[in-house]
Design a protein around this motif. Structure first.
Motif, mmCIF file in Angstrom:
data_model
loop_
_atom_site.group_PDB
_atom_site.id
_atom_site.type_symbol
_atom_site.label_atom_id
_atom_site.label_comp_id
_atom_site.label_asym_id
_atom_site.label_seq_id
_atom_site.Cartn_x
_atom_site.Cartn_y
_atom_site.Cartn_z
ATOM 1 N N ARG A 380 0.825 -1.214 0.000
ATOM 2 C CA ARG A 380 0.000 0.000 0.000
ATOM 3 C C ARG A 380 0.855 1.259 0.000
ATOM 4 O O ARG A 380 0.485 2.272 -0.582
ATOM 5 C CB ARG A 380 -0.942 -0.004 1.207
ATOM 6 C CG ARG A 380 -2.067 -1.036 1.121
ATOM 7 C CD ARG A 380 -3.136 -0.763 2.164
ATOM 8 N NE ARG A 380 -2.645 -0.921 3.520
ATOM 9 C CZ ARG A 380 -2.699 -2.066 4.196
ATOM 10 N NH1 ARG A 380 -3.192 -3.149 3.633
ATOM 11 N NH2 ARG A 380 -2.257 -2.130 5.438
ATOM 12 N N GLN A 381 1.995 1.212 0.660
ATOM 13 C CA GLN A 381 2.860 2.394 0.729
ATOM 14 C C GLN A 381 3.575 2.660 -0.587
ATOM 15 O O GLN A 381 3.976 3.790 -0.858
ATOM 16 C CB GLN A 381 3.903 2.203 1.834
ATOM 17 C CG GLN A 381 3.305 2.235 3.231
ATOM 18 C CD GLN A 381 4.312 1.876 4.299
ATOM 19 O OE1 GLN A 381 5.454 1.560 4.001
ATOM 20 N NE2 GLN A 381 3.888 1.913 5.553
ATOM 21 N N ARG A 382 3.787 1.608 -1.395
ATOM 22 C CA ARG A 382 4.405 1.730 -2.717
ATOM 23 C C ARG A 382 5.817 2.305 -2.672
ATOM 24 O O ARG A 382 6.288 2.904 -3.632
ATOM 25 C CB ARG A 382 3.531 2.582 -3.648
ATOM 26 C CG ARG A 382 2.265 1.884 -4.095
ATOM 27 C CD ARG A 382 1.502 2.702 -5.098
ATOM 28 N NE ARG A 382 2.245 2.937 -6.325
ATOM 29 C CZ ARG A 382 2.357 2.065 -7.319
ATOM 30 N NH1 ARG A 382 1.774 0.889 -7.247
ATOM 31 N NH2 ARG A 382 3.063 2.371 -8.410
ATOM 32 N N SER A 383 6.517 2.120 -1.548
ATOM 33 C CA SER A 383 7.923 2.520 -1.514
ATOM 34 C C SER A 383 8.763 1.511 -2.288
ATOM 35 O O SER A 383 9.850 1.830 -2.770
ATOM 36 C CB SER A 383 8.414 2.638 -0.069
ATOM 37 O OG SER A 383 8.158 1.444 0.633
ATOM 38 N N LEU A 384 8.262 0.275 -2.403
ATOM 39 C CA LEU A 384 8.895 -0.760 -3.208
ATOM 40 C C LEU A 384 7.854 -1.246 -4.212
ATOM 41 O O LEU A 384 6.774 -1.695 -3.820
ATOM 42 C CB LEU A 384 9.367 -1.911 -2.316
ATOM 43 C CG LEU A 384 10.207 -3.001 -2.979
ATOM 44 C CD1 LEU A 384 11.558 -2.434 -3.381
ATOM 45 C CD2 LEU A 384 10.405 -4.168 -2.024
ATOM 46 N N LEU A 385 8.158 -1.174 -5.505
ATOM 47 C CA LEU A 385 7.139 -1.366 -6.538
ATOM 48 C C LEU A 385 6.875 -2.818 -6.946
ATOM 49 O O LEU A 385 5.732 -3.154 -7.245
ATOM 50 C CB LEU A 385 7.509 -0.537 -7.779
ATOM 51 C CG LEU A 385 7.632 0.978 -7.552
ATOM 52 C CD1 LEU A 385 7.990 1.679 -8.855
ATOM 53 C CD2 LEU A 385 6.353 1.547 -6.959
ATOM 54 N N PRO A 386 7.865 -3.723 -7.013
ATOM 55 C CA PRO A 386 7.558 -5.109 -7.408
ATOM 56 C C PRO A 386 6.576 -5.764 -6.431
ATOM 57 O O PRO A 386 6.575 -5.458 -5.232
ATOM 58 C CB PRO A 386 8.928 -5.802 -7.353
ATOM 59 C CG PRO A 386 9.920 -4.705 -7.465
ATOM 60 C CD PRO A 386 9.311 -3.533 -6.789
ATOM 61 N N VAL A 387 5.731 -6.667 -6.940
ATOM 62 C CA VAL A 387 4.705 -7.291 -6.095
ATOM 63 C C VAL A 387 5.367 -8.092 -4.977
ATOM 64 O O VAL A 387 6.323 -8.834 -5.198
ATOM 65 C CB VAL A 387 3.784 -8.204 -6.938
ATOM 66 C CG1 VAL A 387 2.956 -7.374 -7.889
ATOM 67 C CG2 VAL A 387 4.594 -9.247 -7.715
ATOM 68 N N HIS A 388 4.841 -7.938 -3.759
ATOM 69 C CA HIS A 388 5.420 -8.670 -2.625
ATOM 70 C C HIS A 388 4.418 -8.768 -1.469
ATOM 71 O O HIS A 388 4.809 -8.769 -0.295
ATOM 72 C CB HIS A 388 6.715 -8.012 -2.145
ATOM 73 C CG HIS A 388 6.554 -6.586 -1.700
ATOM 74 N ND1 HIS A 388 6.498 -5.527 -2.580
ATOM 75 C CD2 HIS A 388 6.428 -6.033 -0.471
ATOM 76 C CE1 HIS A 388 6.362 -4.399 -1.913
ATOM 77 N NE2 HIS A 388 6.297 -4.684 -0.613
ATOM 78 N N GLY A 389 3.112 -8.875 -1.788
ATOM 79 C CA GLY A 389 2.115 -9.045 -0.724
ATOM 80 C C GLY A 389 2.026 -10.496 -0.290
ATOM 81 O O GLY A 389 2.651 -11.398 -0.857
ATOM 82 N N ASN A 390 1.223 -10.750 0.748
ATOM 83 C CA ASN A 390 1.017 -12.127 1.211
ATOM 84 C C ASN A 390 0.490 -13.010 0.081
ATOM 85 O O ASN A 390 0.760 -14.212 0.030
ATOM 86 C CB ASN A 390 0.028 -12.136 2.391
ATOM 87 C CG ASN A 390 0.650 -11.575 3.649
ATOM 88 O OD1 ASN A 390 1.596 -12.129 4.186
ATOM 89 N ND2 ASN A 390 0.117 -10.462 4.126
ATOM 90 N N PHE A 391 -0.265 -12.401 -0.818
ATOM 91 C CA PHE A 391 -0.853 -13.070 -1.972
ATOM 92 C C PHE A 391 0.219 -13.697 -2.871
ATOM 93 O O PHE A 391 -0.060 -14.629 -3.621
ATOM 94 C CB PHE A 391 -1.666 -12.025 -2.739
ATOM 95 C CG PHE A 391 -2.394 -12.522 -3.953
ATOM 96 C CD1 PHE A 391 -3.399 -13.460 -3.841
ATOM 97 C CD2 PHE A 391 -2.089 -12.030 -5.206
ATOM 98 C CE1 PHE A 391 -4.090 -13.901 -4.956
ATOM 99 C CE2 PHE A 391 -2.768 -12.460 -6.327
ATOM 100 C CZ PHE A 391 -3.776 -13.406 -6.200
ATOM 101 N N ASN A 392 1.457 -13.188 -2.786
ATOM 102 C CA ASN A 392 2.531 -13.620 -3.682
ATOM 103 C C ASN A 392 3.450 -14.681 -3.066
ATOM 104 O O ASN A 392 4.440 -15.065 -3.686
ATOM 105 C CB ASN A 392 3.379 -12.423 -4.106
ATOM 106 C CG ASN A 392 2.572 -11.366 -4.833
ATOM 107 O OD1 ASN A 392 2.220 -10.339 -4.262
ATOM 108 N ND2 ASN A 392 2.244 -11.611 -6.084
ATOM 109 N N PHE A 393 3.135 -15.138 -1.848
ATOM 110 C CA PHE A 393 4.023 -16.096 -1.175
ATOM 111 C C PHE A 393 3.249 -17.285 -0.618
ATOM 112 O O PHE A 393 2.109 -17.160 -0.165
ATOM 113 C CB PHE A 393 4.757 -15.421 0.000
ATOM 114 C CG PHE A 393 5.715 -14.343 -0.398
ATOM 115 C CD1 PHE A 393 6.967 -14.652 -0.893
ATOM 116 C CD2 PHE A 393 5.366 -13.000 -0.277
ATOM 117 C CE1 PHE A 393 7.857 -13.651 -1.257
ATOM 118 C CE2 PHE A 393 6.242 -12.001 -0.645
ATOM 119 C CZ PHE A 393 7.494 -12.321 -1.129
ATOM 120 N N PHE A 394 3.892 -18.432 -0.657
ATOM 121 C CA PHE A 394 3.537 -19.576 0.174
ATOM 122 C C PHE A 394 4.813 -19.937 0.923
ATOM 123 O O PHE A 394 5.850 -20.193 0.295
ATOM 124 C CB PHE A 394 3.095 -20.781 -0.658
ATOM 125 C CG PHE A 394 1.736 -20.638 -1.282
ATOM 126 C CD1 PHE A 394 0.600 -21.074 -0.616
ATOM 127 C CD2 PHE A 394 1.595 -20.064 -2.533
ATOM 128 C CE1 PHE A 394 -0.650 -20.939 -1.190
ATOM 129 C CE2 PHE A 394 0.356 -19.927 -3.119
ATOM 130 C CZ PHE A 394 -0.783 -20.364 -2.441
#
Length: 772
Positions: A380-394
């Motif tokens: 949400r802060q967008r200080s780092l642009l590549p996707v890296h939410g919980n949705f992107n990890f197992f």
């Protein structure tokens, strides 16, 4: 009764009824009260209710504690069977094929509060499994689930089975715990060994969807595979020595006398990860990371220090920690299309990083809407642009805690907040971001705002701008030491000064862009909420205007009839008064949008304000809207926008109103507010026609609706609201954006639907900041 009479009665009981142990204990306890020289602790029976219903708050926690007990008993399989569970009052059977309990284990183990058996015997008897739990209170999860428990247990060596029945309603306040007895009887063995729990009069409704959610959690209680070499060797040696066949859970739901097996649809997805990110702490407390990707040909390793400015500084509180995360990037042709949809769907409910302490999972880490590593907040802060939410990890963290630096809370909901946990979060978060950045660089993806391209390639850029500045300052100092032409040194210094100034300007622009984005996102959500509210308001206004037009037309026709005129004028007056009350609420909603700042919101006071404004409409709709219940005081949420709660309450109300109207009988609505750990909860209940099992998960999806008129002209008295399918989706977006949760929960007695919101409560610092 005085001391003399008690002694006489006790003497008589010992002679006439020597086996009446309950009476003997009761009289002995009374006799002890006359000991003026010594005092003893006594235990009120109400403690059982607090250990069960109050301490174990979540269904998942309660069921998982009982499944853990089966694992500790060396069971190979445990089966959970739900009967008549679609409404409150059903039955749950939990049957395992473990070693069972002897009479001594049942009396001095299961029936002993906070027993120390697991401390003295940390490994199970047959398969030497590392046993779960520390406090000896997990068994009271049964009391959280139902009102009556029947235990049937048998061991291989015994020729009989033991049956113990406990009725939890006996354990009420103002009764000494010692005076409540539970009957144990001996019966024929029903199988060679094992234990069956029969939990009757369930306190919650268990739909197939809710059972599936529990199954998804319980099936992952045991750490899936070892990460550290030490643990892997321990597991291999244990399996070779004991021939442990493993542990399996089966969930069944009985419908129409048929057993439906609740199966897990997850598939082996790890092979399709874009990258595998690992982190571990060595014996000196140093953090290390590795990033590996066959698709992108990445194989990188490096250090992660406790201080971001010094990667060689060790973590003072961490040891025996390792984690692995599988990283997924969607819509980038990096995952086979035939598998990407399944992985995305699974990620919505089971994505994130779970935490296993000594081999057992700890809630709520890795649960939907839990953002313990602040990954979603970082997005949400967008200080780092590549996707890296919980949705992107197992992934999961393997935490071996022999020194007991990480202790679970009494409610089994998370670990106690201390320096060790803070360092763990720091290490895992920064390691994940390091892997994300390495992956983005190889893919030539923009990492931060202001990063430039040259010949189509993004320049290499440090994510933390101040690190670059530190490096340049060090270079500047080195140049000062250099020998050589003073003019060359001055030119170098000027160039360095210019670069430093440019970096500061980039940092300033980045902060401004981030601030603008957050404000824009917040206001867009607010405006979308208000837009929907206004649409609903238009319909309600139309309804009132039709009534007033009818009244005015009638008055014109009957102007000369005083009696009728008076009656109709009174009705008109009532309609206008109701209309004014109703519009005043929306006037407040609209005026709130002038305020741009977020402030802590007193949820109960806000609920009462809504209740006051909507009373007239509820009465008109034949609905009894009860005054909101308060279970606590000073219920301030974290800073939010006032109109967001207006949207939440109005969406809940209009949905309830529509559901009640479909029943064609008078209805009832209830609001309850209270505290739950570090959250404030709100439960909105109604007596409408309920939410079907298949729709429990869908109602929060965008554009899902059961009624959707094309225009306002098509709205008539048969429709309560315009079915846009956005109302609850917006509510969910509001709640989750503040790290909260919203879900359909089992309704209380007398109601058919209950929606529950949990929102973080305001911190002392936030309350002080706003003078509250």
């Amino acid at each position: 009764m005085d001391e003399k009479n008690i002694r006489e009665e006790l003497s008589k009981i010992l002679v006439d009824e020597p086996n009446n142990y309950s009476k003997i204990i009761e009289l002995s306890s009374k006799l002890a009260s006359f000991d003026n020289d010594n005092v003893r602790f006594s235990v009120d029976a109400g403690v059982i209710d607090r250990l069960g219903t109050e301490l174990v708050a979540r269904q998942e926690t309660a069921v998982s504690e009982l499944v853990k007990n089966a694992y500790d008993a060396d069971a190979k399989k445990v089966t959970l069977k739900f009967e008549n569970s679609d409404s409150i009052g059903g039955t749950l059977f939990i049957e395992d094929d473990g070693i069972g309990m002897t009479r001594n284990q049942l009396v001095n183990g299961f029936m002993r509060i906070s027993s120390t058996d697991k401390l003295h015997n940390p490994l199970s008897e047959r398969y030497k499994r590392k046993r779960s739990g520390q406090k000896g209170i997990g068994r009271f999860a049964v009391q959280r689930l139902g009102k009556k428990l029947t235990i049937t247990t048998q061991t291989k060596n015994d020729e009989f089975a033991l049956v113990l029945t406990i009725e939890w309603d006996k354990y009420k306040g103002d009764i000494d715990l010692l005076n409540i007895s539970n009957k144990i009887i001996v019966v024929e063995k029903r199988k060679e060994e094992g234990t069956t729990l029969k939990i009757e009069d369930l306190r919650d409704r268990w739909s197939q969807a809710s059972i599936k959610r529990i199954f998804n959690y319980v099936s992952a209680i045991i750490q899936p595979f070892p990460l550290s070499e030490v643990k892997e060797n321990e597991d291999i040696n244990r399996l070779e020595e004991t021939s442990d066949p493993g542990f399996k859970t089966v969930f069944k739901k009985i419908e129409d006398n048929k057993a439906i097996i609740i199966a897990d649809e997850r598939s082996m997805i790890y092979d399709y990860a874009v990258a595998v990110i690992e982190g571990w702490i060595d014996n000196d407390g140093m953090g290390w990371y590795s990033v590996e990707s066959k698709k992108l040909e990445i194989n990188d390793i490096g250090q992660i220090g406790s201080n971001p400015d010094d990667m060689t500084e060790p973590f003072s509180q961490l040891s025996n920690i390792k984690f692995r995360a599988y990283y997924y990037i969607y819509n980038a042709d990096l995952i086979p299309k035939m598998h990407e949809t399944n992985i995305r769907n699974l990620a919505r409910t089971q994505g994130g990083i779970r935490l296993y302490r000594n081999g057992f999972r700890v809630l709520p880490y890795g649960e939907p809407s839990d953002d313990w590593l602040k990954l979603d907040a970082s997005i949400r802060q967008r200080s780092l642009l590549p996707v890296h939410g919980n949705f992107n990890f197992f992934g999961f963290v393997e935490l071996t805690d022999t020194e007991k630096k990480f202790n679970e809370t009494s409610s089994r909901e998370g670990l106690m907040e201390n320096e060790a946990l803070i360092q763990l979060k720091n290490f895992v978060y920064r390691t994940l971001l390091t892997g994300v950045i390495k992956t983005a660089e190889v893919r030539n993806i923009k990492i931060v705002s202001g990063q430039k391209q040259e010949d189509g390639i993004y320049e290499s850029i440090e994510v933390r701008i101040k690190d670059i500045a530190h490096t340049l300052e060090m270079l500047d100092r080195e140049l000062e030491k250099e020998e050589g032409n003073i003019q060359i040194k001055q030119r170098r210094k000027k160039r360095l000064k210019k670069i430093q100034d440019n970096i500061k300007e980039i940092e300033k622009l980045q902060k401004e862009e981030q601030s603008r984005y957050l404000k824009e996102k917040s206001m867009l959500r607010v405006l979308s909420s208000v837009g929907l509210t206004i649409g609903q308001f238009i319909h309600e206004v139309k309804d009132y205007i039709i009534n007033m037009e009818s009244d005015i037309g009638f008055l014109i026709e009957k102007l000369k009839s005083d009696e009728v005129l008076l009656e109709r004028v009174l009705i008109l007056d009532k309609n206008v008064t109701t209309f004014q009350t109703y519009t005043s609420y929306f006037d407040g909603v609209i005026s709130q949008n002038v305020v741009r700042d977020l402030i802590p919101i007193d949820i109960h006071n806000t609920a009462e304000k809504f209740w006051n404004s909507i009373q007239s409409d509820a009465q008109k709709s034949n609905i009894t809207f009860n005054k909101p219940e308060r279970n606590g005081v000073y219920m301030y949420s974290l800073p939010m926008h006032p109109s967001e709660w207006s949207s939440i309450f109005f969406n809940f109300y209009t949905n309830a109103k529509k559901a009640i109207k479909r029943t064609q009988v008078a209805g009832q609505i209830n609001i309850e507010c209270g505290f739950f750990e570090n959250y404030i909860y709100l439960e909105f209940s109604d007596t409408g026609d309920g939410i079907s099992e298949e729709n429990e998960e869908k109602i929060f999806e965008e554009f899902f609706t059961t009624t959707s008129p094309n225009t306002l002209d098509n709205i008539d008295s048969s429709n309560e609201i315009t079915g846009t399918g956005l109302g609850l989706k917006i509510v969910k977006d509001i709640v989750t954006s503040y790290r909260g949760k919203i879900q359909v929960v089992a309704p209380k007695e007398g109601y058919n639907t209950c929606l529950r919101i949990e929102i973080p409560k305001a911190t002392d610092k936030e309350l002080d900041k706003y003078g509250l």
